[in-house]
Design an enzyme around this catalytic site. Sequence first.
Site, PDB file in Angstrom:
ATOM      1  N   GLY A   7      38.718  29.921  27.906  1.00  0.00           N
ATOM      2  CA  GLY A   7      39.461  30.897  28.545  1.00  0.00           C
ATOM      3  C   GLY A   7      38.637  30.720  29.925  1.00  0.00           C
ATOM      4  O   GLY A   7      37.396  30.269  29.719  1.00  0.00           O
ATOM      5  N   GLY A   9      38.750  32.080  33.109  1.00  0.00           N
ATOM      6  CA  GLY A   9      39.449  33.205  34.223  1.00  0.00           C
ATOM      7  C   GLY A   9      37.621  33.573  34.607  1.00  0.00           C
ATOM      8  O   GLY A   9      37.087  31.790  34.890  1.00  0.00           O
ATOM      9  N   ASN A  10      37.354  34.965  34.797  1.00  0.00           N
ATOM     10  CA  ASN A  10      36.329  35.134  35.877  1.00  0.00           C
ATOM     11  C   ASN A  10      34.712  34.563  34.699  1.00  0.00           C
ATOM     12  O   ASN A  10      34.141  33.952  35.528  1.00  0.00           O
ATOM     13  CB  ASN A  10      35.867  36.070  36.252  1.00  0.00           C
ATOM     14  CG  ASN A  10      37.049  36.378  37.940  1.00  0.00           C
ATOM     15  OD1 ASN A  10      37.044  35.265  38.159  1.00  0.00           O
ATOM     16  ND2 ASN A  10      37.369  37.422  37.132  1.00  0.00           N
ATOM     17  N   VAL A  11      34.892  34.760  33.750  1.00  0.00           N
ATOM     18  CA  VAL A  11      33.536  34.809  33.286  1.00  0.00           C
ATOM     19  C   VAL A  11      33.538  33.054  32.454  1.00  0.00           C
ATOM     20  O   VAL A  11      32.718  32.366  32.876  1.00  0.00           O
ATOM     21  CB  VAL A  11      33.875  35.373  31.623  1.00  0.00           C
ATOM     22  CG1 VAL A  11      32.705  35.532  30.616  1.00  0.00           C
ATOM     23  CG2 VAL A  11      33.860  36.647  31.771  1.00  0.00           C
ATOM     24  N   ARG A  45      43.021  51.283  24.431  1.00  0.00           N
ATOM     25  CA  ARG A  45      41.580  50.611  23.456  1.00  0.00           C
ATOM     26  C   ARG A  45      42.599  49.682  23.243  1.00  0.00           C
ATOM     27  O   ARG A  45      42.985  48.459  22.530  1.00  0.00           O
ATOM     28  CB  ARG A  45      41.518  51.798  22.876  1.00  0.00           C
ATOM     29  CG  ARG A  45      39.548  51.213  24.249  1.00  0.00           C
ATOM     30  CD  ARG A  45      39.119  51.839  23.384  1.00  0.00           C
ATOM     31  NE  ARG A  45      38.174  52.664  25.258  1.00  0.00           N
ATOM     32  CZ  ARG A  45      37.673  51.909  26.261  1.00  0.00           C
ATOM     33  NH1 ARG A  45      37.617  50.759  25.504  1.00  0.00           N
ATOM     34  NH2 ARG A  45      36.772  52.521  26.447  1.00  0.00           N
ATOM     35  N   ASN A  79      44.743  41.250  21.950  1.00  0.00           N
ATOM     36  CA  ASN A  79      43.210  40.192  21.982  1.00  0.00           C
ATOM     37  C   ASN A  79      43.353  39.610  20.189  1.00  0.00           C
ATOM     38  O   ASN A  79      42.722  38.551  20.510  1.00  0.00           O
ATOM     39  CB  ASN A  79      42.238  40.589  22.760  1.00  0.00           C
ATOM     40  CG  ASN A  79      42.166  40.770  23.692  1.00  0.00           C
ATOM     41  OD1 ASN A  79      43.122  39.810  24.583  1.00  0.00           O
ATOM     42  ND2 ASN A  79      41.535  41.595  24.561  1.00  0.00           N
ATOM     43  N   VAL A 127      33.409  36.495  23.716  1.00  0.00           N
ATOM     44  CA  VAL A 127      32.599  36.764  24.357  1.00  0.00           C
ATOM     45  C   VAL A 127      34.149  38.256  24.523  1.00  0.00           C
ATOM     46  O   VAL A 127      34.199  39.013  25.424  1.00  0.00           O
ATOM     47  CB  VAL A 127      33.186  35.816  25.491  1.00  0.00           C
ATOM     48  CG1 VAL A 127      32.527  37.006  27.008  1.00  0.00           C
ATOM     49  CG2 VAL A 127      31.556  35.145  25.620  1.00  0.00           C
ATOM     50  N   ARG A 177      21.101  44.078  31.727  1.00  0.00           N
ATOM     51  CA  ARG A 177      21.227  45.235  32.440  1.00  0.00           C
ATOM     52  C   ARG A 177      19.840  46.049  32.352  1.00  0.00           C
ATOM     53  O   ARG A 177      19.663  46.819  33.642  1.00  0.00           O
ATOM     54  CB  ARG A 177      22.882  45.482  32.064  1.00  0.00           C
ATOM     55  CG  ARG A 177      24.267  44.742  32.858  1.00  0.00           C
ATOM     56  CD  ARG A 177      24.500  45.306  32.246  1.00  0.00           C
ATOM     57  NE  ARG A 177      26.308  44.447  33.266  1.00  0.00           N
ATOM     58  CZ  ARG A 177      27.229  44.916  33.288  1.00  0.00           C
ATOM     59  NH1 ARG A 177      27.437  44.779  31.383  1.00  0.00           N
ATOM     60  NH2 ARG A 177      28.092  44.002  32.932  1.00  0.00           N
ATOM     61  N   HIS A 202      29.092  46.708  21.286  1.00  0.00           N
ATOM     62  CA  HIS A 202      28.813  46.308  22.709  1.00  0.00           C
ATOM     63  C   HIS A 202      29.916  47.089  23.432  1.00  0.00           C
ATOM     64  O   HIS A 202      30.894  47.135  23.859  1.00  0.00           O
ATOM     65  CB  HIS A 202      29.294  44.757  22.343  1.00  0.00           C
ATOM     66  CG  HIS A 202      29.231  44.717  24.262  1.00  0.00           C
ATOM     67  ND1 HIS A 202      28.383  44.864  25.672  1.00  0.00           N
ATOM     68  CD2 HIS A 202      30.402  44.114  25.291  1.00  0.00           C
ATOM     69  CE1 HIS A 202      28.543  43.994  26.239  1.00  0.00           C
ATOM     70  NE2 HIS A 202      29.686  43.613  26.497  1.00  0.00           N
TER      71      HIS A 202
HETATM   72  N1  APR Z   1      45.142  30.643  25.044  1.00  0.00           N
HETATM   73  C1  APR Z   1      43.601  30.518  26.111  1.00  0.00           C
HETATM   74  N2  APR Z   1      43.747  31.184  27.494  1.00  0.00           N
HETATM   75  C2  APR Z   1      44.473  32.987  27.570  1.00  0.00           C
HETATM   76  C3  APR Z   1      44.590  33.138  26.476  1.00  0.00           C
HETATM   77  C4  APR Z   1      45.606  32.609  25.480  1.00  0.00           C
HETATM   78  N3  APR Z   1      46.344  32.307  24.530  1.00  0.00           N
HETATM   79  N4  APR Z   1      45.056  33.974  26.873  1.00  0.00           N
HETATM   80  C5  APR Z   1      44.625  34.514  28.353  1.00  0.00           C
HETATM   81  N5  APR Z   1      44.315  33.905  28.454  1.00  0.00           N
HETATM   82  C6  APR Z   1      43.322  33.239  29.753  1.00  0.00           C
HETATM   83  C7  APR Z   1      43.749  33.548  30.989  1.00  0.00           C
HETATM   84  O1  APR Z   1      44.667  33.380  31.274  1.00  0.00           O
HETATM   85  C8  APR Z   1      42.509  34.225  32.329  1.00  0.00           C
HETATM   86  O2  APR Z   1      42.724  33.045  32.862  1.00  0.00           O
HETATM   87  O3  APR Z   1      41.661  33.824  29.460  1.00  0.00           O
HETATM   88  C9  APR Z   1      41.191  34.418  30.374  1.00  0.00           C
HETATM   89  C10 APR Z   1      40.914  35.751  30.798  1.00  0.00           C
HETATM   90  O4  APR Z   1      40.211  36.081  32.260  1.00  0.00           O
HETATM   91  P1  APR Z   1      40.019  36.918  33.005  1.00  0.00           P
HETATM   92  O5  APR Z   1      41.534  37.488  32.968  1.00  0.00           O
HETATM   93  O6  APR Z   1      39.634  36.582  34.273  1.00  0.00           O
HETATM   94  O7  APR Z   1      38.824  38.033  32.432  1.00  0.00           O
HETATM   95  P2  APR Z   1      37.453  38.025  32.582  1.00  0.00           P
HETATM   96  O8  APR Z   1      36.398  38.573  33.632  1.00  0.00           O
HETATM   97  O9  APR Z   1      36.751  35.810  32.407  1.00  0.00           O
HETATM   98  O10 APR Z   1      37.289  38.575  31.130  1.00  0.00           O
HETATM   99  C11 APR Z   1      37.288  37.558  29.391  1.00  0.00           C
HETATM  100  O11 APR Z   1      35.466  37.912  28.646  1.00  0.00           O
HETATM  101  O12 APR Z   1      34.567  39.687  28.966  1.00  0.00           O
HETATM  102  C12 APR Z   1      35.230  39.980  28.438  1.00  0.00           C
HETATM  103  O13 APR Z   1      36.092  42.157  28.347  1.00  0.00           O
HETATM  104  C13 APR Z   1      36.023  40.850  29.120  1.00  0.00           C
HETATM  105  O14 APR Z   1      37.663  40.278  27.395  1.00  0.00           O
HETATM  106  C14 APR Z   1      37.373  39.500  28.720  1.00  0.00           C
HETATM  107  C15 APR Z   1      36.854  38.017  28.462  1.00  0.00           C
END
Ligand code: APR
Length: 322
Positions: free
Chosen positions: A10, A12-14, A94, A101, A124, A157, A181
């Site tokens: 993943g 993404g942002n995190v 939810r 997920n 996470v 936090r 959480h």
């Molecule tokens: N395989 C690989 N990557 C995936 C898949 C998958 N099957 N499905 C989604 N993704 C990737 C998305 O393409 C995206 O880049 O997971 C990433 C999620 O990133 P964001 O949407 O930016 O979410 P983010 O803010 O990073 O949060 C990720 O952490 O804190 C938790 O609630 C939050 O569940 C969320 C997770």
Amino acid sequence: MPRTKISIVGAGNVGSSLAQFLALRELGDIYLFDIVEGVPEGKALDIYEGNPHWGTDSKVVGFSTQNEENYKHMAGSDVIIVTAGLARKPGMSRDDLLSKNVEVISGVARNIKKYAPEAKIVVVTNPADTMAYALYKITGFKPERIMGLGGSLDSSRFRTFLSMELGVSVEDINAFVIGGHGDDMVPFIRYSSAGGIPITKLLPKEKIEEIVKRTRTGGGEIVNYLKTGSAYYAPGISITAMVESIVRDKKRMIPSAAFLTGSHAKHYGAEGIFIGLPVKIGSNGIEQVYDMDFSEEELALWKKTVASVQENCRKVDEFLSK
Ligand code: APR
């Protein structure tokens, strides 16, 4: 000595903030994976190109799992952090989010089992306690090697808000949060202190209640500001602390979602789920769970958070049996 290998699923942002923090602290070589093509490759290279300024030698590379075979690059990972998943969209319940997920986690878990069966795993993706449970069920790994993000972020936090209110260094504030959480997490006021002085001696009850409420809804507060996403800087740093404790075998006591079994299950009144507990994290994963005594009020909160995590785990079981 072989280099430490850390994989993040993943980007993404995190996931990408985390990759940057891990590289900055030179905790290992970082392998970033994401289903979207180009994103993990591009973000990894971007982070890698900044390393000369910090003088860190963490290699940072990315692979798209659009081609599932690319998961093979995960082989030999010491630690894997799973942030892949969907965020809740308008109109999505939810439960919808949970089943979507679990589906994502199932695919990731199968590949971890195939390519990196020795790794320690930090989950996470939210709801993190439940997703840690799903990953455990699918991989069949020893539960001590799996942990979920929760208390590390929630306590961070809580400490920040206490420091803001008291006007003292956050370094001297000790506070922790256990339970699921989510909004029904349990911040431990009795054991929270500043410079060793209980916070109940430093702040009026109403102020503490306000801070506890703000801690519980800390994730939502950020979502309300950002509108299009959720928190990632504090989550990234909170995960980095957990990963560092594993990689450097620091034995830090960072509350995390851990598996409840044996005498601890008896003590906490729940068995076979992952939930935020006071734990010690080291190179073997969750190396110790500590039993806390609850006041009557805390016990009521604890039972509530346990019930909601149990309900989610029941839904995971249902989903996995289909
Ligand atoms: N395989 C690989 N990557 C995936 C898949 C998958 N099957 N499905 C989604 N993704 C990737 C998305 O393409 C995206 O880049 O997971 C990433 C999620 O990133 P964001 O949407 O930016 O979410 P983010 O803010 O990073 O949060 C990720 O952490 O804190 C938790 O609630 C939050 O569940 C969320 C997770």
